[in-house]
Enzyme design. Structure first.
Site, mmCIF file in Angstrom:
data_model
loop_
_atom_site.group_PDB
_atom_site.id
_atom_site.type_symbol
_atom_site.label_atom_id
_atom_site.label_comp_id
_atom_site.label_asym_id
_atom_site.label_seq_id
_atom_site.Cartn_x
_atom_site.Cartn_y
_atom_site.Cartn_z
ATOM 1 N N SER A 1 -9.648 1.570 2.930
ATOM 2 C CA SER A 1 -8.804 2.352 2.049
ATOM 3 C C SER A 1 -7.772 1.537 1.281
ATOM 4 O O SER A 1 -7.158 2.016 0.338
ATOM 5 C CB SER A 1 -8.088 3.426 2.866
ATOM 6 N N SER B 1 -10.009 -1.068 7.079
ATOM 7 C CA SER B 1 -9.457 -0.758 5.752
ATOM 8 C C SER B 1 -8.761 -1.916 5.067
ATOM 9 O O SER B 1 -8.387 -1.810 3.907
ATOM 10 C CB SER B 1 -8.484 0.422 5.849
ATOM 11 N N LYS C 1 0.837 -1.198 0.000
ATOM 12 C CA LYS C 1 0.000 0.000 0.000
ATOM 13 C C LYS C 1 0.877 1.256 0.000
ATOM 14 O O LYS C 1 1.924 1.299 0.649
ATOM 15 C CB LYS C 1 -0.909 -0.021 1.239
#
Length: 469
Positions: free
Chosen positions: A147, A171, A72
């Site tokens: 996210s 997330s 990420k």
């Protein structure tokens, strides 16, 4: 396909690391889901050549030898940009690695790409990303959650076997549910947060995506470690050991369907959840409904604490030391205001404003302090449950992935409505693991364990999934 299979083929020389890396890079370049923000072909191939030579020279090889892993884009890797999906950091390259990245590199992995996400991890749809929304690979008309949407799609689409995300209030588990893979939020402190851009310090935790439990267990073992650079990290290594988990005679808490956390749950999600509960009963588990007295406050409490910590953490992004800097300003005050207004998206600005309000000294931070009190009550309530029950099981989210073009509410709390079962885990610093119930877009089940009962949760999920085969 799993890590053991691929790594053994690479170690045997059946396929070269360079060739396998090229194949993975080709998948990333052809990705049609907007799952990636950046990759560094030169760096990846250079490391692949280094690993091939390591094999040729008969050197000791790591457990992840030659394995490409996606990360990420709020986790630092010094050979790639780290944008946090924001205009503010569009051209920023870090100068050091996150501890979790170093742990992967020590075992001869290759950091292959940085994945798309909600801006500064603030969102549950990836719609706040400066680089555009991530499309769900199972249905490109739908979102992949957030996210950590890019990392979820990278694994679900089989571009990579495993990927790293971060989980502040669901997330990792939310996107895992939406893309039908495994998503793991470890106990707070098991994985170092050093080198991870903070959103909300007391809630953030690096999380992991995988297609199967064996890969997840190995990745957990490698990424978890004590870290002198993170004052909240564990002091001793945690043992992720494979054990046969027997559900027979186990007492498992099921949150009452009368709970406010079920508000708005979709029929298909409820049906899949009931199917999962039946599977647990067939395995011999004793399921008992429980009520959470303070569950009603979970999402508002999360919003207060998260926004307050966001307000503090985001103050460093001022356009002066690094990041986007406006071109037109008269004085330092205008430089600061315009740089942040131009560099930060609407959702980020909203959360900063909310947090600043909650931390206001004008009312002695009354709302923030009340949020902290209620957080303690939520944590204590869950801890009391674990005195009687081995595990808590819940749906991961209350909905299936919405359409990308579906209009979102302006309510700042709307992002969290489907994640109530996830939020309580972060508020209590416990561990949660989302696993699919069936193939395709469908509901998932979350296994929740007490602090440092991660091994139990992983092995229970392994038994649950094994029964489904």
């Amino acid at each position: 396909m799993n890590i053991e299979n691929i790594v053994n083929r690479l170690k045997s020389g059946e396929i070269s690391v360079v060739d396998y890396t090229k194949e993975t890079l080709e998948k990333i370049e052809k990705n049609e889901h907007n799952a990636y923000i950046s990759f560094n072909e030169e760096d990846s191939l250079k490391r692949a050549e280094y690993l091939d030579n390591k094999l040729k020279n008969g050197e000791e090889l790591g457990k992840l030898f030659g394995l490409p892993i996606a990360v990420k884009d709020n986790i630092s890797y010094k050979n790639m940009k780290m944008t946090c999906a924001s205009k503010m950091l569009e051209d920023f390259t870090p100068i050091y690695n996150a501890t979790v990245v170093d742990n992967l590199l020590k075992e001869d992995a290759i950091i292959i790409a940085k994945t798309n996400m909600d801006e500064f991890a603030m969102g549950a749809s990836s719609k706040t990303s400066y680089f555009g929304v991530v499309k769900n690979n199972l249905d490109t008309a739908k979102i992949a959650g957030g996210s950590s949407s890019g990392s979820a799609v990278a694994v679900s689409n089989e571009d990579v076997l495993v990927a790293l995300g971060t989980d502040t209030g669901g997330s990792v588990r939310g996107p895992a549910s939406y893309t039908n893979i495994i998503g793991y939020k470890p106990t707070y402190s098991l994985l170092s947060r050093y080198g991870v851009v903070s959103m909300a310090n007391t809630l953030d935790q690096v999380g992991l995506f995988a297609q199967n439990i064996d890969d997840l267990r190995l990745l957990s073992e490698i990424t978890s470690s004590p870290d002198e650079n993170d004052m909240t990290s564990i002091l001793e290594a945690y043992n992720f050991e494979k054990e046969d988990y027997d559900f027979k005679g186990k007492n498992i808490a099921v949150i009452s369907t009368d709970s406010v956390l079920y508000d708005g749950i979709e029929d298909s999600v409820k049906s899949d959840y009931q199917q999962a509960l039946e599977r647990l009963r067939d395995l011999g588990a004793n399921l008992e409904e429980v009520e959470l007295k303070y569950a009603f406050y979970a999402n508002p409490v999360y919003n207060i604490i998260m926004s307050s910590e966001v307000s503090s953490n985001m103050s460093r992004f001022d356009g002066i030391r690094y990041g986007h800097q406006t071109e037109d300003y008269k004085d330092i005050s205008e430089l600061f205001i315009k740089s942040r207004s131009e560099g930060l998206g609407e959702e980020v600005q909203r959360r900063i404003a909310l947090g600043t309000m909650y931390l206001s000294a004008d009312d002695d931070q009354k709302i923030y302090k009340k949020g902290l009190q209620l957080r303690t009550l939520i944590k204590e309530e869950l801890e009391e449950l674990f005195e009687k029950y081995d595990l808590i099981v819940t749906p991961t989210t209350t909905n299936l992935p919405p359409a990308i073009n579906e209009k979102t509410e302006k309510d700042p709390l709307s992002d969290f409505k489907a994640d109530g079962f996830n939020v309580i885990v972060n508020l209590a610093g416990m561990c949660g693991l989302s696993v699919p119930v069936r193939e395709g877009i469908s509901g998932s089940i979350q296994f929740i364990g007490n602090r440092f009962e991660d091994n139990k949760v992983i092995n229970a999920a392994d038994r649950f999934l094994g029964e489904a085969k």
